[in-house]
Scaffold this motif. Structure first.
Motif, PDB file in Angstrom:
ATOM      1  N   ASP A   1      13.481  23.781   6.778  1.00  0.00           N
ATOM      2  CA  ASP A   1      14.262  24.910   5.923  1.00  0.00           C
ATOM      3  C   ASP A   1      13.532  25.710   6.229  1.00  0.00           C
ATOM      4  OD1 ASP A   1      12.790  24.096   4.408  1.00  0.00           O
ATOM      5  OD2 ASP A   1      13.957  24.185   3.074  1.00  0.00           O
ATOM      6  N   LEU A   2      11.866  25.492   6.689  1.00  0.00           N
ATOM      7  CA  LEU A   2      10.860  26.709   6.580  1.00  0.00           C
ATOM      8  C   LEU A   2      10.977  27.251   8.000  1.00  0.00           C
ATOM      9  CD1 LEU A   2       8.257  24.132   6.842  1.00  0.00           C
ATOM     10  CD2 LEU A   2       9.234  25.395   4.239  1.00  0.00           C
ATOM     11  N   PRO A   3      11.281  29.070   7.737  1.00  0.00           N
ATOM     12  CA  PRO A   3      11.607  29.996   8.329  1.00  0.00           C
ATOM     13  C   PRO A   3      10.097  29.944   9.134  1.00  0.00           C
ATOM     14  CG  PRO A   3      12.175  31.006   6.227  1.00  0.00           C
ATOM     15  CD  PRO A   3      11.594  29.348   6.332  1.00  0.00           C
ATOM     16  N   PHE A   4      10.154  30.038  10.844  1.00  0.00           N
ATOM     17  CA  PHE A   4       8.408  29.899  11.605  1.00  0.00           C
ATOM     18  C   PHE A   4       8.039  31.095  10.432  1.00  0.00           C
ATOM     19  CE2 PHE A   4      10.956  28.912  14.936  1.00  0.00           C
ATOM     20  CZ  PHE A   4      10.998  27.732  15.333  1.00  0.00           C
ATOM     21  N   TYR A   5       6.622  31.085  10.831  1.00  0.00           N
ATOM     22  CA  TYR A   5       5.506  31.210   9.947  1.00  0.00           C
ATOM     23  C   TYR A   5       5.521  33.148  11.032  1.00  0.00           C
ATOM     24  CZ  TYR A   5       1.783  33.195   7.850  1.00  0.00           C
ATOM     25  OH  TYR A   5       0.482  34.200   7.059  1.00  0.00           O
ATOM     26  N   ASN A   6       5.337  33.888  10.350  1.00  0.00           N
ATOM     27  CA  ASN A   6       5.149  35.189   9.995  1.00  0.00           C
ATOM     28  C   ASN A   6       4.443  35.078   9.228  1.00  0.00           C
ATOM     29  OD1 ASN A   6       5.422  38.121  10.998  1.00  0.00           O
ATOM     30  ND2 ASN A   6       7.790  38.179  11.705  1.00  0.00           N
ATOM     31  N   GLN A   7       3.345  36.517   9.638  1.00  0.00           N
ATOM     32  CA  GLN A   7       2.373  36.469   8.369  1.00  0.00           C
ATOM     33  C   GLN A   7       3.072  38.223   8.375  1.00  0.00           C
ATOM     34  OE1 GLN A   7      -1.849  37.358  10.086  1.00  0.00           O
ATOM     35  NE2 GLN A   7      -1.855  38.039   7.900  1.00  0.00           N
ATOM     36  N   ASP A   8       3.851  39.219   8.843  1.00  0.00           N
ATOM     37  CA  ASP A   8       4.496  40.155   7.779  1.00  0.00           C
ATOM     38  C   ASP A   8       5.825  39.789   6.852  1.00  0.00           C
ATOM     39  OD1 ASP A   8       3.814  41.319   9.838  1.00  0.00           O
ATOM     40  OD2 ASP A   8       5.528  41.139  11.173  1.00  0.00           O
ATOM     41  N   LEU A   9       6.582  38.300   6.775  1.00  0.00           N
ATOM     42  CA  LEU A   9       7.056  37.515   5.680  1.00  0.00           C
ATOM     43  C   LEU A   9       6.029  37.858   4.861  1.00  0.00           C
ATOM     44  CD1 LEU A   9       8.880  36.090   7.336  1.00  0.00           C
ATOM     45  CD2 LEU A   9       9.415  37.604   6.798  1.00  0.00           C
TER      46      LEU A   9
END
Length: 184
Positions: free
Chosen positions: A44-52
């Motif tokens: 369930d982990l959203p893809f890593y995005n530093q903006d988040l």
């Protein structure tokens, strides 16, 4: 070993009938009593995005990072996709390594089990995962190596180990000693 170590199990396959999950579940039954296991879900982990990565990161990231905080070691079980680890597993490594300076991985001893229905047993995934774990400062068990080929002949659909029991139990014993060496 004088204490019980909390071990996270991270499975790199999301498939409902995952052979890697069946295998690692069976292997936990062969482990010494000094290890206690907790499956940590990563699907369930959203893809890593530093903006988040704000004051309120995705709740799934927070849950994952919190579940990893009191863990003494990590046991990875994964198939091989295109000679490397599945994207979901790489994403979990990235989510856990951030924000910078707050990695959940550092210093946690690790073990890797790769399994496939083919003959090579996930060799490529095993070695790619080791490369990431070096960077993440996770001392990784070197021997015995666990490339489990033809996994469907080793563990049944019901999760019963039909062959290689001694090897799998030996791996779990070696992993327990490895964790104790680094955390005891």
């Amino acid at each position: 070993m004088s204490r019980t170590y909390q071990i996270a199990i991270i499975v790199g396959s999301l498939r409902k009938e995952s052979w890697n999950r069946k295998l690692i579940e069976a292997m936990t039954a062969l482990a010494p009593d000094s290890l206690s296991f907790r499956f940590i879900e990563i699907g369930d982990l959203p893809f890593y995005n530093q903006d988040l990565e704000t004051d309120t990161p995705p709740a799934e990231w927070t849950r994952f990072r919190e579940e990893m905080t009191d863990i003494d070691g990590v046991l990875f079980a994964t198939p091989e996709y295109n000679r490397t680890v599945p994207a979901v597993l790489k994403n979990a490594l990235d989510v856990g390594s951030r924000p910078y300076g707050q990695s959940v991985w550092g210093g946690k001893p690790a073990g890797i089990v790769t399994a496939s229905m083919g003959a090579t047993g996930g060799f490529g995934a095993n070695h790619h995962l080791r490369q990431s774990l070096v960077f993440l400062d996770m001392p990784t068990l070197q021997q015995p190596e666990a490339y489990i080929g033809k996994v469907q002949d080793i563990v049944t659909d019901d999760g019963v180990v039909e062959s290689s029991r001694d090897f799998l139990a030996g791996f779990m014993s070696a992993f327990a000693k490895w964790v104790d060496t680094h955390k005891g």
